[in-house]
Scaffold this active site. Sequence first.
Site, PDB file in Angstrom:
ATOM      1  N   TRP A 105      -7.709  18.974  -9.420  1.00  0.00           N
ATOM      2  CA  TRP A 105      -7.289  17.890  -8.520  1.00  0.00           C
ATOM      3  C   TRP A 105      -8.443  17.013  -8.078  1.00  0.00           C
ATOM      4  O   TRP A 105      -8.305  15.782  -7.981  1.00  0.00           O
ATOM      5  CB  TRP A 105      -6.507  18.448  -7.327  1.00  0.00           C
ATOM      6  N   ASP A 189      -8.969  16.092   0.459  1.00  0.00           N
ATOM      7  CA  ASP A 189      -7.612  16.377  -0.018  1.00  0.00           C
ATOM      8  C   ASP A 189      -7.312  17.829   0.347  1.00  0.00           C
ATOM      9  O   ASP A 189      -7.814  18.755  -0.289  1.00  0.00           O
ATOM     10  CB  ASP A 189      -7.530  16.163  -1.533  1.00  0.00           C
ATOM     11  N   LYS A 213       3.785  21.640   0.129  1.00  0.00           N
ATOM     12  CA  LYS A 213       3.276  23.016   0.023  1.00  0.00           C
ATOM     13  C   LYS A 213       3.473  23.739   1.359  1.00  0.00           C
ATOM     14  O   LYS A 213       4.302  24.624   1.476  1.00  0.00           O
ATOM     15  CB  LYS A 213       1.802  23.018  -0.393  1.00  0.00           C
TER      16      LYS A 213
END
Length: 377
Positions: A105, A189, A213
Amino acid sequence: MMARPWNFSAGPSVLPEVVLQQAAAEMLDWHGSGMSVMEMSHRGKHFVQICDEAESDLRDLLGLPADYAVMFMQGGGSGENAIVPMNLMGRRGAPAADFVVTGHWSKRSYKEAGRYGSTHIAASSDHATQIDGREQGPLTWVPPANTWQVRKESAYLHLCSNETIGGVEFLDWPDTADLGAPDVPLVIDASSHFLSRPMDVSRCGMMYAGAQKNAGPAGVTMVIARRDLIGQALPICPSAFDYANVAAEHSRYNTPPTFAIYIAGLVFKWVKANGGVAGMEAANKAKADLLYGYLDSTSFYRNPIHAPVRSRMNVPFVLHDESLNDAFLKGAEAAGLTQLKGHKSVGGMRASIYNALPLEGVTALVEYLKEFERRHG
Ligand code: PMP
């Protein structure tokens, strides 16, 4: 009703059952309004109340100072990979940003930002190394902060504090002043461990997280930004993604994902009612200790991540004999354990054990790991 399986999905993922029950009870008539939250105007008093309450609950949970804006946006983590550069990259002149690469990511964030200005990798773990005499494979460790090379003129330094696929988590991050770059704020992030433990957001310039999530359904992204960083977007930035507009209109510049914000708001209340982020951390530590403890006790399974940076949320593991993978997954489904297949880029297995997955779920997984090993070891 069919029993709910233990859901180890990396996201969208398990939500607290009481939140789903409350949403079901309020589906046709939210608090006497005579309608579902989905049917309300985003500018009407009911939704304004829902949205403002979600924001203030989130502020409470994070202990967020007033000089940070909270925005509920669309576009997810991938959207922010472009929205962050468009908003921040040009704030100190020629657009420039630095990146720490520790997995899939953060690499994606680095690549996407390159479309908007000059990018530089300040540190990367994308190669094998030796730590304490042990070989660590690429993207299974975090480069020590004293090796990070941050350009002083950069608009920000980006990192992904929990790599959902690799399973690498930063338990802490450095102050950029200690890296010789005091004017370079951190942009984090935190998608896959948001609200999983206390985090001092005031030590970074920005933090963002897709909700799907730990914080709610897909469709809403939580974006937190220090206000002095806002208002210097590149001219190409779409108005609806300009933090200045979104913050000024309290997430209602355009039509926000109203139902997703409502559910996220219920999740925030659930976190508050269960000890806040400190309560989440205690529960998450117990779950992670149980699972890693078992994985480390046998050579039948293996987690490849450098122990101090193992994620408490996403636990990848491989079987010593990969030819057993299909049998493992089939047996897991039969035992009511679902979504354990690892990401296609790394293979193997992955158990995501987010806030809403109770300890009983991890206990059931460990029982299954033992049982499978007994049968195939
Ligand atoms: N960052 C992280 C840490 C993620 O886990 C994900 C999604 N799994 C993303 C970014 C991308 O998010 P989205 O799919 O919402 O664009």
